[in-house]
Design an enzyme around this catalytic site. Structure first.
Site, PDB file in Angstrom:
ATOM      1  N   GLY A 207       0.797  -1.327   0.133  1.00 46.40           N
ATOM      2  CA  GLY A 207      -0.364   0.176  -0.117  1.00 46.40           C
ATOM      3  C   GLY A 207       0.859   1.078  -0.165  1.00 46.40           C
TER       4      GLY A 207
ATOM      5  N   GLN B  46       2.529   9.781   2.070  1.00 43.41           N
ATOM      6  CA  GLN B  46       4.512   9.351   1.693  1.00 43.41           C
ATOM      7  C   GLN B  46       5.190   9.812   0.682  1.00 43.41           C
ATOM      8  OE1 GLN B  46       2.480   5.246   2.081  1.00 43.41           O
ATOM      9  NE2 GLN B  46       4.251   5.402   3.483  1.00 43.41           N
TER      10      GLN B  46
ATOM     11  N   CYS C 127       6.005  -0.253   7.872  1.00 53.38           N
ATOM     12  CA  CYS C 127       5.394   0.904   7.051  1.00 53.38           C
ATOM     13  C   CYS C 127       6.623   1.390   6.205  1.00 53.38           C
ATOM     14  CB  CYS C 127       4.654   2.425   7.648  1.00 53.38           C
ATOM     15  SG  CYS C 127       4.305   3.931   7.209  1.00 53.38           S
ATOM     16  N   LEU C 128       6.680   1.767   4.842  1.00 52.65           N
ATOM     17  CA  LEU C 128       7.459   2.307   4.318  1.00 52.65           C
ATOM     18  C   LEU C 128       8.434   3.046   4.733  1.00 52.65           C
ATOM     19  CD1 LEU C 128       6.463   1.013   0.512  1.00 52.65           C
ATOM     20  CD2 LEU C 128       7.603   0.631   1.883  1.00 52.65           C
TER      21      LEU C 128
ATOM     22  N   HIS D  39      -4.724   1.461   7.474  1.00 52.15           N
ATOM     23  CA  HIS D  39      -3.587   1.981   8.014  1.00 52.15           C
ATOM     24  C   HIS D  39      -3.527   3.246   6.718  1.00 52.15           C
ATOM     25  CE1 HIS D  39       1.023   1.389   8.070  1.00 52.15           C
ATOM     26  NE2 HIS D  39       0.748   1.852   6.972  1.00 52.15           N
ATOM     27  N   GLU D  40      -3.878   3.037   5.209  1.00 46.41           N
ATOM     28  CA  GLU D  40      -3.629   3.592   3.951  1.00 46.41           C
ATOM     29  C   GLU D  40      -4.165   5.036   4.896  1.00 46.41           C
ATOM     30  OE1 GLU D  40      -0.537   3.213   2.841  1.00 46.41           O
ATOM     31  OE2 GLU D  40      -1.107   1.041   2.619  1.00 46.41           O
TER      32      GLU D  40
ATOM     33  N   HIS E 163      -2.666   7.351   7.023  1.00 44.56           N
ATOM     34  CA  HIS E 163      -2.460   8.447   6.251  1.00 44.56           C
ATOM     35  C   HIS E 163      -2.417   9.798   5.306  1.00 44.56           C
ATOM     36  CE1 HIS E 163       1.810   6.270   5.930  1.00 44.56           C
ATOM     37  NE2 HIS E 163       1.399   5.257   6.439  1.00 44.56           N
TER      38      HIS E 163
HETATM   39  O1  GNR Z   1       3.830  -2.881   2.429  1.00 46.02           O
HETATM   40  C1  GNR Z   1       3.368  -2.455   3.469  1.00 46.02           C
HETATM   41  N1  GNR Z   1       3.053  -3.276   4.528  1.00 46.02           N
HETATM   42  C2  GNR Z   1       1.897  -3.873   5.260  1.00 46.02           C
HETATM   43  C3  GNR Z   1       2.013  -4.106   6.146  1.00 46.02           C
HETATM   44  C4  GNR Z   1       0.666  -4.734   7.376  1.00 46.02           C
HETATM   45  C5  GNR Z   1      -0.309  -3.298   7.321  1.00 46.02           C
HETATM   46  C6  GNR Z   1       0.066  -2.264   6.679  1.00 46.02           C
HETATM   47  C7  GNR Z   1       0.754  -2.428   6.036  1.00 46.02           C
HETATM   48  S1  GNR Z   1       1.029  -1.124   4.491  1.00 46.02           S
HETATM   49  C8  GNR Z   1       2.933  -1.260   4.099  1.00 46.02           C
HETATM   50  C9  GNR Z   1       3.261   0.292   2.827  1.00 46.02           C
HETATM   51  C10 GNR Z   1       3.412   1.124   3.689  1.00 46.02           C
HETATM   52  O2  GNR Z   1       3.611   2.366   4.242  1.00 46.02           O
HETATM   53  N2  GNR Z   1       1.561   1.899   3.171  1.00 46.02           N
HETATM   54  O3  GNR Z   1       1.383   3.304   4.079  1.00 46.02           O
HETATM   55 NI    NI Z   2       2.467   3.494   5.797  1.00 42.47          NI
END
Ligand code: GNR
Ligand code: NI
Length: 174
Positions: free
Chosen positions: A46, A51, A94-95, A136-137, A140
């Site tokens: 995601g 980001q 999270c990246l 999660h997204e 952000h």
């Molecule tokens: O790559 C991602 N893996 C992930 C694993 C578990 C829960 C959420 C994520 S999202 C993350 C990529 C990211 O930072 N998206 O904002």
């Molecule tokens: Ni993230």
């Protein structure tokens, strides 16, 4: 398509509330495509526009496993229509918080309404990993990182490590 640089915490741009888009035009489709390429290369499942330094309510997701056909999802102006009463726990990463992982509790199922890549309003019922990644997204877009769901102690420990490794990368003398 182009790869975009991914911001790493603690960066104040990751804390901003992103603005809605007016609609989906060619420029926004290009952003979505660049975000998908950036996500696939990273690799991640995601990516949200903040980001990559774009303070707009746009996100992309693909939870297809390696070897499976790509299944990209693009969402603009996503809104939660409903959330389940029961929760699920996933180990999140999270990246923008590289090399740190922690369990986060969120509603197990969500329904999200959004504009797709063609500007058409859609609704998606998500459970399992997809429900977690959608939330999660969407976090952000409101300036919230998964570490904001942890205790202050855990969050501050991670943030201190991230600012140290950034300082070391900028100034190897540190
Ligand atoms: O790559 C991602 N893996 C992930 C694993 C578990 C829960 C959420 C994520 S999202 C993350 C990529 C990211 O930072 N998206 O904002
Ligand atoms: Ni993230």
């Amino acid at each position: 398509m182009a790869q975009l640089p991914i911001l790493v915490a603690p960066d104040p741009r990751l804390k901003l509330k992103a603005k809605p888009v007016d609609g989906v035009d060619d420029a926004l489709r290009r952003l979505m495509d660049d975000m998908l390429e950036t996500m696939y290369v990273a690799p991640g499942i995601g990516l949200a526009a903040p980001q990559v330094g774009v303070s707009r309510r746009v996100l992309v997701i693909d939870i297809a496993k390696e070897g499976e056909p790509k299944a990209p999802l693009c969402m603009a102006n996503p809104e939660l229509v409903s959330v389940s009463d029961d929760d699920a726990v996933y180990e999140e990463g999270c990246l923008s918080v590289p090399e740190h992982y922690a369990e986060v509790v969120r509603p197990a199922r969500v329904t999200v309404r959004f504009l797709d890549r063609d500007g058409i309003t859609r609704e998606l019922d998500a459970d399992g990993l997809l429900a977690t990644v959608v939330q999660h997204e969407m976090d952000h877009l409101d300036g919230i990182l998964f570490i904001d769901h942890l205790s202050n102690l855990k969050r501050n420990m991670i943030l201190r490590k991230l600012s140290k490794s950034r300082k070391a990368a900028t100034d190897p003398a540190l």
